[in-house]
Design a protein around this motif. Structure first.
Motif, PDB file in Angstrom:
ATOM      1  N   ILE A 315       0.809  -1.228   0.000  1.00 50.66           N
ATOM      2  CA  ILE A 315       0.000   0.000   0.000  1.00 50.66           C
ATOM      3  C   ILE A 315       0.847   1.285   0.000  1.00 50.66           C
ATOM      4  CG2 ILE A 315      -1.683   1.322   1.358  1.00 50.66           C
ATOM      5  CD1 ILE A 315      -2.925  -0.917  -0.276  1.00 50.66           C
ATOM      6  N   MET A 318       1.926   2.182  -3.343  1.00 50.01           N
ATOM      7  CA  MET A 318       0.846   2.636  -4.215  1.00 50.01           C
ATOM      8  C   MET A 318       0.632   4.140  -4.030  1.00 50.01           C
ATOM      9  SD  MET A 318      -3.138   1.462  -4.320  1.00 50.01           S
ATOM     10  CE  MET A 318      -3.708   2.129  -2.768  1.00 50.01           C
ATOM     11  N   VAL A 319       0.673   4.572  -2.777  1.00 50.98           N
ATOM     12  CA  VAL A 319       0.419   5.985  -2.499  1.00 50.98           C
ATOM     13  C   VAL A 319       1.521   6.865  -3.102  1.00 50.98           C
ATOM     14  CG1 VAL A 319       0.155   7.681  -0.661  1.00 50.98           C
ATOM     15  CG2 VAL A 319      -0.898   5.423  -0.433  1.00 50.98           C
ATOM     16  N   MET A 322       1.237   7.104  -6.853  1.00 51.25           N
ATOM     17  CA  MET A 322       0.184   7.996  -7.356  1.00 51.25           C
ATOM     18  C   MET A 322       0.593   9.453  -7.182  1.00 51.25           C
ATOM     19  SD  MET A 322      -3.421   6.237  -6.615  1.00 51.25           S
ATOM     20  CE  MET A 322      -3.936   4.817  -7.557  1.00 51.25           C
ATOM     21  N   MET A 369      -3.075   4.032 -13.452  1.00 53.51           N
ATOM     22  CA  MET A 369      -3.859   2.787 -13.410  1.00 53.51           C
ATOM     23  C   MET A 369      -3.019   1.651 -12.828  1.00 53.51           C
ATOM     24  SD  MET A 369      -5.760   2.773 -17.071  1.00 53.51           S
ATOM     25  CE  MET A 369      -7.214   3.766 -17.386  1.00 53.51           C
ATOM     26  N   ALA A 372      -2.753   1.399  -9.060  1.00 54.91           N
ATOM     27  CA  ALA A 372      -3.896   0.880  -8.303  1.00 54.91           C
ATOM     28  C   ALA A 372      -3.731  -0.632  -8.166  1.00 54.91           C
ATOM     29  CB  ALA A 372      -5.199   1.217  -9.024  1.00 54.91           C
ATOM     30  N   ILE A 373      -3.391  -1.076  -6.958  1.00 53.03           N
ATOM     31  CA  ILE A 373      -2.937  -2.468  -6.789  1.00 53.03           C
ATOM     32  C   ILE A 373      -3.915  -3.520  -7.334  1.00 53.03           C
ATOM     33  CG2 ILE A 373      -2.267  -4.198  -5.083  1.00 53.03           C
ATOM     34  CD1 ILE A 373      -1.004  -2.026  -3.482  1.00 53.03           C
ATOM     35  N   PRO A 374      -5.222  -3.421  -7.045  1.00 52.84           N
ATOM     36  CA  PRO A 374      -6.085  -4.500  -7.553  1.00 52.84           C
ATOM     37  C   PRO A 374      -6.041  -4.599  -9.075  1.00 52.84           C
ATOM     38  CG  PRO A 374      -7.236  -3.211  -5.902  1.00 52.84           C
ATOM     39  CD  PRO A 374      -5.972  -2.469  -6.205  1.00 52.84           C
ATOM     40  N   PHE A 375      -5.983  -3.460  -9.755  1.00 46.60           N
ATOM     41  CA  PHE A 375      -5.882  -3.515 -11.215  1.00 46.60           C
ATOM     42  C   PHE A 375      -4.492  -3.969 -11.630  1.00 46.60           C
ATOM     43  CE2 PHE A 375      -5.150  -1.430 -15.383  1.00 46.60           C
ATOM     44  CZ  PHE A 375      -6.053  -2.187 -16.097  1.00 46.60           C
ATOM     45  N   TYR A 377      -2.763  -6.204 -10.281  1.00 43.37           N
ATOM     46  CA  TYR A 377      -2.709  -7.674 -10.281  1.00 43.37           C
ATOM     47  C   TYR A 377      -3.109  -8.233 -11.639  1.00 43.37           C
ATOM     48  CZ  TYR A 377      -2.348  -7.648  -5.165  1.00 43.37           C
ATOM     49  OH  TYR A 377      -1.935  -7.467  -3.877  1.00 43.37           O
TER      50      TYR A 377
ATOM     51  N   THR B  56     -12.538  -5.513  -8.901  1.00 45.69           N
ATOM     52  CA  THR B  56     -11.430  -4.947  -9.664  1.00 45.69           C
ATOM     53  C   THR B  56     -11.931  -4.188 -10.882  1.00 45.69           C
ATOM     54  OG1 THR B  56      -9.998  -6.744  -8.932  1.00 45.69           O
ATOM     55  CG2 THR B  56      -9.306  -5.527 -10.891  1.00 45.69           C
ATOM     56  N   LEU B  59     -13.246  -0.830 -10.007  1.00 46.04           N
ATOM     57  CA  LEU B  59     -12.141   0.115  -9.831  1.00 46.04           C
ATOM     58  C   LEU B  59     -11.601   0.548 -11.194  1.00 46.04           C
ATOM     59  CD1 LEU B  59     -10.015   1.530  -8.016  1.00 46.04           C
ATOM     60  CD2 LEU B  59      -8.675  -0.564  -8.156  1.00 46.04           C
ATOM     61  N   PHE B  60     -11.440  -0.431 -12.095  1.00 43.57           N
ATOM     62  CA  PHE B  60     -10.909  -0.094 -13.412  1.00 43.57           C
ATOM     63  C   PHE B  60     -11.834   0.867 -14.149  1.00 43.57           C
ATOM     64  CE2 PHE B  60     -10.675  -1.029 -18.027  1.00 43.57           C
ATOM     65  CZ  PHE B  60      -9.449  -0.454 -18.249  1.00 43.57           C
ATOM     66  N   LEU B 119      -8.306   8.105  -5.625  1.00 41.53           N
ATOM     67  CA  LEU B 119      -8.023   6.826  -6.281  1.00 41.53           C
ATOM     68  C   LEU B 119      -7.260   5.892  -5.349  1.00 41.53           C
ATOM     69  CD1 LEU B 119      -7.041   7.907  -9.906  1.00 41.53           C
ATOM     70  CD2 LEU B 119      -9.190   6.919  -9.107  1.00 41.53           C
ATOM     71  N   ALA B 120      -6.336   6.448  -4.567  1.00 36.28           N
ATOM     72  CA  ALA B 120      -5.567   5.607  -3.651  1.00 36.28           C
ATOM     73  C   ALA B 120      -6.487   4.998  -2.597  1.00 36.28           C
ATOM     74  CB  ALA B 120      -4.459   6.428  -2.993  1.00 36.28           C
ATOM     75  N   SER B 123      -8.609   2.319  -4.226  1.00 29.47           N
ATOM     76  CA  SER B 123      -7.821   1.122  -4.520  1.00 29.47           C
ATOM     77  C   SER B 123      -7.567   0.334  -3.250  1.00 29.47           C
ATOM     78  CB  SER B 123      -6.474   1.496  -5.138  1.00 29.47           C
ATOM     79  OG  SER B 123      -6.666   2.268  -6.275  1.00 29.47           O
ATOM     80  N   TYR B 124      -7.311   1.061  -2.159  1.00 28.50           N
ATOM     81  CA  TYR B 124      -7.030   0.382  -0.899  1.00 28.50           C
ATOM     82  C   TYR B 124      -8.245  -0.425  -0.454  1.00 28.50           C
ATOM     83  CZ  TYR B 124      -6.181  -0.410   4.033  1.00 28.50           C
ATOM     84  OH  TYR B 124      -6.022  -1.009   5.258  1.00 28.50           O
ATOM     85  N   TRP B 127      -8.571  -3.433  -2.653  1.00 32.73           N
ATOM     86  CA  TRP B 127      -7.482  -4.370  -2.365  1.00 32.73           C
ATOM     87  C   TRP B 127      -7.773  -5.161  -1.106  1.00 32.73           C
ATOM     88  CZ3 TRP B 127      -3.956  -4.238   1.870  1.00 32.73           C
ATOM     89  CH2 TRP B 127      -2.906  -5.148   1.774  1.00 32.73           C
TER      90      TRP B 127
END
Lengths: 571, 507
Positions: A315, A318-319, A322, A369, A372-375, A377, B56, B59-60, B119-120, B123-124, B127
């Motif tokens: 995390i 990620m911050v 960005m 983009m 953003a961690i989930p994306f 992946y 996901t 978010l996208f 966005l952070a 995303s958190y 996640w």
């Protein structure tokens, strides 16, 4: 305004050094700059040829062109290594070497001998890397993750590591030289806030290179020890840790991305201002955002490791990742502010800078983009990433390099590049580039990992589109090569200041004499102070001293475009 | 917008932007972003086949919408600039001497900062919900099982440690007794090349690599995690039923396919042992025939009665460069519609095969060989393997005898035994520099361990792989290799002959 009718004076017909000079050890920063540039461009052609082979292989979902998967892996390994370490970084060395002393009104770099030494490390390093290809099994990609690169690759990987080591050394030496030159050799009257933004960018770049490259050296040393010294830094069965490499490698290699792009941003700041005849918008913010990028760039490295890092550490990165979009955004908006209200000349240099702006922003968006961690992946280690970094490094760095080449070629050679060919080159490159790399986003999201020769058959359509446009992109390079070769011999005489620019490199003949300036130049109060009577007077004085460019020759192809030159004042 | 107005008032001659045009531009930008985000999110991503994929993709969609707005803003301003402020012929003046605008610069620092903060945070949140431990992971029959994923150059294997107890005498046969302690009951475990799950099952894989770094990626699940040497990593996802449903099925031989190629139809017959995975498209001719699509893209018609249980199938890639066969290191995730069909079509049969192993070594070997990472490098049509790194195994039973002669071992079966145990000593011409690991039957603590019973089965199975399909064509040279109806008449004799051949372990 007064009509200027200065004949092409003798001082304007200064000629380039004899060609044999370029093959010698010399301490003249201008010759070293050209040595860097030509060497880097030759490697660009080699790396580009490898890219064409990669795209040829990927026309079909099966392994067919290359003899084996390992042979294919070596292609992109050497492609990436050449493009990063032997093309982009040395190419910025070329621009820095040639331009920094000139923009500062200095006679040479602070350490001329060191400058030459840093250059002459590059050819042997290039030979080592390419030998690695022929020795074989340097197949771990430019990122060279162990244990693939330590326990499973052949001797080519050792040569690769030694070559990369030398190139890092060269980069550190060159950067120290830039920093000392920029900080100590500015002329009287040029404070750090009056310095051309290209110098600001090189200052930020060199700071990164000096601070980060030793980490690459450290990582490569550990790798070489593991490979030939019997140690096990990266061998988990002996207590080593593969993440050690990833952390240290990316601690260099993420900042290295900024080493590759910041000088391009510096070029853009020069070209956009000069060719839209308007001061740069927000000088301080552009200069400071370069430094901000340089500093924040040290705190984002682990975003390359979102799928390998311990989950709880992901995390924070990620911050920070960005956040780095913000200074980049400041630059983009400042450049648009520069264009807004200007008198935009669509010269080839300007076209490539505009191309940079429109393409780089796509790389910036995909960068957020990816953060953003989930994306991430979904798209980590896929063609989405390949697309992202080519938008940044081709749409960014290479477009800026071309822009800079069109802009400063007249200074280096005394002759203009052909503008018609320049436009053809731009259109082919722009379209070829966009349609090569944009579809890669989709291929990646839909399931194409990077670095594969065999892929899911349903992705073939995307890959065929990508390959076809990549061939167009490849061909476009030769338009430039032809233009450069023709122009260096037959191009229109440029005069001292064909673009009527205010920075100091234009206040001397093209090419400049030995030690650059016959008399110490007086910098204009503001390097981007276009639109004032004082600036016009300053530019007129340069024209009077050094002569004006040879007028376009309408009967020769390409010489007849009216926008090829900003009209000299008072025409 | 307020600041741009400020620009207008301070430099109205140059900037000349009216409030109306700003509003029009802003509205167009928002509409552009919403349209791109709304229309393209689903189109440029693969099937949304897990709970994680839903989050996901949401978010996208936000990222794509905002990204498209930024794209529109920058490209739009750029386009307006180059059109409106292009140099006019005969204009020799420079542009206005403007050096900046502090308010504007503050605005374009603050707004992007605010956007990335949002966005952070978003995303958190996604996640955390996607990677948090799930309820009831790997539940089968109401109890958790363990699934271990193993990456090895260049194949995936999945070990299922079930909640079924191995009978005591069986357990004794395979367990190494250690210092006489009372050990927990041994569970039935089996290994497959493909990962099986059912819709709604919370999957949690414990992942380890045998060699280099690999990365487990199922695009349809939107999950990815590296496998790191010396560490065990975990990945979690929950497959769901999708709009596409469960279109795949396995055709079990014998059957006839009416193949359609270039407008012509051709009937092709497939034998007993064939298993062919096809995608069902729909029924035709009043339901008697079913149109199916093969992996090659060809379409065919098949008798509807042959269509077995259906499932969904998603490609599972290796996403981290692992060597020459990296692109071939893929497998599939098979998602069964519900737990009953998962048990019937997959789980119960595998457990049963462990509890009641077949007497025939060929059948034993067919199961055993899928527990090893052979598929990534070898081609074997009977099992659907298409690896290119190593020599093809199609028809290996025909060639083994000849290779025995040229490598100096006694017969074809021994050649196969030795080339599994010491691949480096038995290069097939053209495959020098093999990367296949040795297989060792003496020490089950090494990650190259292959039990002797597995080895025997695998050798018997490979010996049976002849081009004609008739196992008596095998050139393995075993005296007890006699068959009736293409089945070994004395399996026990074959096993003991192979046992003698592979025992003792030869260095």
């Amino acid at each position: 305004m007064a009509t200027i009718s200065v004949p092409i004076g003798e001082r304007q017909t200064q000629s380039m050094p004899h060609w044999t000079e370029y093959f010698r050890w010399t301490v003249d920063h201008k010759i070293i700059g050209v040595q860097y540039g030509v060497t880097a461009f030759v490697f660009f052609l080699v790396g580009g040829a490898l890219a064409m082979l990669i795209r040829w292989e990927l026309l079909t979902p099966a392994l067919d062109t290359m003899a084996s998967g390992t042979a294919y892996n070596q292609l992109f390994t050497i492609h990436g290594t050449i493009m990063i370490f032997l093309f982009v970084i040395p190419m910025w060395g070329a621009f820095g070497n040639y331009l920094i002393p000139l923009q500062l009104g200095a006679g040479d770099m602070a350490f001329p001998w060191l400058n030459a030494f840093a250059f002459w490390l590059i050819p042997p390093a290039g030979i080592l890397v390419i030998m690695g290809y022929f020795v074989g099994q340097a197949e771990a990609g430019w990122t060279a993750y162990p244990p693939l690169s330590t326990l499973f690759s052949g001797d080519g990987q050792t040569l690769w590591a030694m070559g990369a080591h030398l190139l890092g050394f060269s980069s550190i030496l060159g950067s120290i030289n830039f920093l000392v030159t920029i900080l100590n050799m500015r002329p009287e009257g040029m404070s750090i806030w009056k310095m051309p933004l290209f110098c600001w960018a090189q200052m930020a770049t060199s700071t990164i290179a000096v601070m980060a490259t030793p980490f690459l050296a450290g990582a490569l040393t550990l790798m070489l020890l593991d490979r030939v010294g019997g140690t096990s830094f990266f061998d988990a069965t002996q207590g080593g840790d593969v993440l050690l490499w990833q952390n240290v490698f990316w601690f260099y290699s993420h900042p290295a991305v900024y080493i590759m792009i910041l000088p391009g941003m510096g070029v853009l700041s020069e070209v956009l201002s000069v060719h839209s005849r308007k001061p740069i918008f927000g000088y301080r913010m552009i200069g400071l955002s370069s430094m901000a990028i340089a500093i924040v760039g040290f705190f984002v490295w682990a975003h390359h490791m979102f799928t390998s890092l311990q989950p709880e550490l992901r995390i924070p990165f990620m911050v920070t990742t960005m956040i780095i979009a913000v200074p980049t955004g400041i630059k983009i908006f400042s450049w648009i502010g520069t264009l807004w209200g200007g008198k935009i000349r669509f010269t080839s240099a300007m076209l490539f800078s505009l191309g940079f702006l429109s393409m780089f922003v796509i790389g910036g968006i995909s960068g957020v983009m990816l953060a953003a961690i989930p994306f991430n992946y979904q798209v980590h280690d896929t063609y989405f990433v390949v697309s992202h970094f080519h938008f940044v490094l081709f749409g960014g760095a290479v477009f800026a390099i071309y822009s800079g080449l069109y802009h400063w070629f007249p200074k280096v050679t005394g002759r203009m590049l052909n503008e018609t060919l320049g436009r053809i080159h731009f259109v082919l490159t722009y379209l070829g580039f966009f349609f090569t790399f944009f579809p890669m986003h989709m291929a990646g999201m839909l399931g194409m990992p990077r670095r594969v020769a065999v892929y899911a058959p349903e992705l073939q359509t995307w890959n065929v589109i990508i390959s076809i446009f990549s061939f167009i992109l490849g061909i476009s390079t030769f338009v430039f090569v032809g233009n450069a070769i023709w122009s260096v011999a037959r191009g229109r005489r440029a005069g001292a200041n064909p673009w009527r620019a205010l920075t100091l490199e234009w206040a001397t003949t093209s090419p400049p004499p030995a030690w650059n300036f016959d008399e110490p130049p007086i910098p204009f109060e503001d390097p981007y102070g276009y639109g004032t009577d004082a600036a016009t007077a300053y530019l007129d004085a340069i024209d009077r001293t050094f002569g004006v460019p040879e007028p376009p020759r309408p009967n020769i192809t390409g010489g007849n475009s009216p926008e090829a030159l900003p009209s000299p004042a008072g025409d | 917008m307020a600041t741009t107005q400020h620009q207008q008032s301070s430099n109205s001659a140059t900037f000349g932007i009216s409030l109306v045009s700003i509003i029009i531009f802003g509205v167009a930008m928002v509409i552009f972003g919403l349209v791109i985000g709304g229309v393209f999110t689903a189109k440029i991503l693969p099937e949304q086949a897990s709970e994680q994929a839903i989050a996901t993709d949401g978010l996208f969609q936000v990222l794509l919408t905002i990204g498209s707005m930024v794209f529109f803003l920058v490209q739009g301003l750029l386009l307006i600039s180059v059109i409106r402020f292009r140099h006019r012929p005969n204009d020799v003046t420079d542009g206005p001497n403007i050096h900046g605008n502090v308010t504007l610069e503050i605005v374009w620092t603050i707004i992007p900062s605010a956007i990335v903060v949002v966005l952070a945070i978003l995303s958190y949140v996604v996640w955390q919900s996607n990677s948090a431990p799930q309820d009831q992971p790997n539940f089968v029959n109401g109890e958790p099982i363990t699934i271990n994923a193993r990456g090895q150059r260049f194949a995936w294997t999945f070990e299922y440690v079930t909640n079924v107890e191995l009978p005591a005498e069986e357990a004794g046969a395979v367990t190494v007794q250690n210092d006489g302690e009372e050990s927990a009951p041994e569970m039935v475990s089996f290994t497959t090349n493909e990962l099986h799950a059912y819709a709604g099952q919370n999957i949690e894989l414990q992942m380890q690599t045998a060699d280099v770094i690999h990365s487990f990626w199922i695009p349809a699940m939107r999950v990815k995690q590296d496998l790191l040497p010396g560490k065990e990593t975990t990945i979690r996802f929950t497959p769901i039923a999708t709009e596409e449903g469960f279109p795949y099925t396995t055709l079990q031989g014998p059957f006839d396919l009416l193949l359609e190629e270039n407008g012509t139809r051709e009937t092709r017959s497939f034998g007993d042992s064939t298993q062919l995975i096809v995608r069902v498209i729909g029924e035709e001719s009043g339901g008697n025939l079913t149109r199916v699509q093969l992996d090659t893209g060809l379409q065919a018609l098949v008798d509807s009665n042959l269509i077995g249980p259906k499932y969904a199938r998603y490609r599972l890639n290796c996403a981290e460069l692992c060597g020459g066969g990296h692109g071939e290191m893929y497998s599939y995730l098979i998602v069964h519609p519900d737990e009953e069909s998962y048990l019937a079509a997959f789980y119960d049969g595998r457990v049963d095969a462990v509890l009641n192993p077949p007497a025939d070594p060929i059948l034993q070997g067919e199961r055993a060989i899928t527990a090893y990472a052979c598929a990534g490098c070898h081609t074997l049509d009977a099992l659907g393997w298409s690896g290119m790194t190593g020599p093809a195994l199609n028809g290996i039973g025909d060639r083994a005898g000849g290779r025995a002669g040229s490598t100096g071992v006694s017969n074809g079966a021994e050649y196969i035994v030795q080339s599994i145990r010491h691949p480096q000593d038995y290069y097939v011409p053209g495959y020098n520099g093999v990367i296949m690991p040795v297989h060792d039957s003496t020490d089950d603590n090494t990650n190259t361990y292959m039990s002797q019973s597995d080895l025997i089965g695998i050798v018997a199975y490979l010996c049976s792989q002849t081009a004609s399909g008739d196992i008596t064509d095998s050139t393995c040279g075993l005296e007890s290799w006699q068959a009736e109806n293409n089945t070994l008449t004395d399996p026990a004799a074959v096993i003991s002959e192979l046992q003698a051949l592979s025992d003792p372990y030869q260095e």
